[in-house]
Design an enzyme around this catalytic site. Structure first.
Site, PDB file in Angstrom:
ATOM      1  N   TYR A  49       0.781  -1.330   0.526  1.00  0.00           N
ATOM      2  CA  TYR A  49       0.055   0.099   0.114  1.00  0.00           C
ATOM      3  C   TYR A  49       1.022   1.555   0.205  1.00  0.00           C
ATOM      4  CZ  TYR A  49      -3.678  -3.134   1.339  1.00  0.00           C
ATOM      5  OH  TYR A  49      -4.842  -4.099   1.771  1.00  0.00           O
ATOM      6  N   HIS A 107      -0.035 -11.496   0.969  1.00  0.00           N
ATOM      7  CA  HIS A 107      -0.894 -10.839   0.371  1.00  0.00           C
ATOM      8  C   HIS A 107      -1.708 -11.761  -0.874  1.00  0.00           C
ATOM      9  CE1 HIS A 107      -1.739  -6.340  -0.302  1.00  0.00           C
ATOM     10  NE2 HIS A 107      -2.578  -6.751  -0.070  1.00  0.00           N
TER      11      HIS A 107
END
Ligand SMILES: NC(=O)c1ccc[n+]([C@@H]2O[C@H](COP(=O)([O-])OP(=O)(O)OC[C@H]3O[C@@H](n4cnc5c(N)ncnc54)[C@H](OP(=O)(O)O)[C@@H]3O)[C@@H](O)[C@H]2O)c1
Length: 279
Positions: A49, A107
């Site tokens: 992110y 992830h």
């Protein structure tokens, strides 16, 4: 204060958290600080992110002690080799100004689900070692289809505390949820508001009106009343952060649940080109 999910794999996490993607920089720091002030104690971030530094700034600036906050971060799919994963975790900790994560996750299972065989074994061993070292209090995976999750839990005996996947009232995840519960894992629902898509759904609007609540609160309440389910709506504004917290006070009834159960459940919003083949 949101209730917590605790399990034997080291998880101790408030059911409602703050999603931080796609916020970065000062916007992200301000949003996290504001959320902590409102009472959020669960923050979801990831190396992918590009905002761990901004989250770390908020953790450092907030008067709330670090040990009172659950922080999840994740390693990106191109850093799943043992050395790269260890480095990614250290980078996350440095950015977050913390010496541990409450939950460390893979992830994505490689590129298009490519994580398999020896690579999978090595990655999972590295994930487990992160927990054994104390740098992660609990470990988990995100975006793993059921068959791969089974392999990790049953063949690799990995003590996974949670799986994070897209889940909301327009997407069925019952098989994963049943499996998670049977193995004492939490299911963390990402994109729980469907990025706003379900807020226009007439049935949801009608249920909300009956309770003098907001459609977003119906969406969150439906998730949060489910055993072992957490949700991490992203909200930047004070009003949305507060109204999402207030969803914890909304109680749906049997009639509401039946109407929600009858809605179509095929709306998958997050499916980038590196996603695995979904269940
Ligand atoms: N593991 C993964 O692969 C993965 C993938 C996707 C997302 N995630 C995580 O899940 C988090 C949430 O998912 P998401 O951002 O995709 O979708 P989401 O939380 O379903 O939707 C976020 C959108 O809803 C708006 N919103 C928030 N509260 C609202 C309210 N009370 N009323 C009306 N609108 C509201 C936000 O606007 P404002 O910001 O303006 O308030 C934002 O535009 C992400 O931030 C990330 O941390 C993880």
């Amino acid at each position: 204060m949101p209730p917590r999910i605790r399990n034997r794999h080291g998880l101790n996490m408030p059911t409602l958290g703050l999603g931080t993607w796609p916020m970065t920089g000062d916007t992200c720091t301000r949003a996290v600080l504001q959320a902590l002030e409102l009472g959020y104690r669960h923050i979801d971030t990831a190396a992918g992110y590009a905002n761990e530094d901004a989250v770390g700034q908020a953790l450092a600036d907030s008067p709330v002690p670090r040990e009172d906050i659950h922080v999840t971060s994740k390693v990106w799919w191109d850093r799943l080799e043992p050395q790269a994963m260890r480095q990614s975790l250290d980078d996350s900790l440095r950015a977050l100004r913390s010496d541990y994560l409450d939950l460390f996750m893979i992830h994505w299972p490689g590129n298009q689900g490519s994580l398999a065989g020896d690579d999978l074994r090595r990655s999972i061993d590295t994930l487990v070692a992160a927990r054994d070292s104390g740098k992660a209090r609990a470990i988990g995976v995100a975006n793993f289809p059921l068959a791969l999750l089974r392999e990790v839990v049953e063949q690799r005996a990995a003590p996974l505390a949670a799986i994070q996947v897209e889940y909301h009232l327009l997407l069925d995840q019952q098989a994963l949820l049943d499996y998670a519960r049977a193995h004492d894992m939490a299911l963390i629902a990402y994109t729980p508001l469907g990025r706003g898509r379900m807020l226009e759904e007439p049935v949801i609007r009608d249920i909300a009106a009956r309770h003098q609540a907001l459609p977003s609160q119906v969406a969150l309440s439906w998730l949060l009343e489910q055993d072992a389910v957490a949700a991490i709506p992203k909200a930047a504004s004070l009003a949305n952060q507060q109204s999402n917290l207030d969803a914890l006070r909304l109680r749906l009834d049997e009639q509401d649940r039946a109407r929600i159960a009858a809605l179509p459940k095929h709306l998958r919003l997050v499916s980038p080109d590196f996603a695995p083949r979904w269940d």
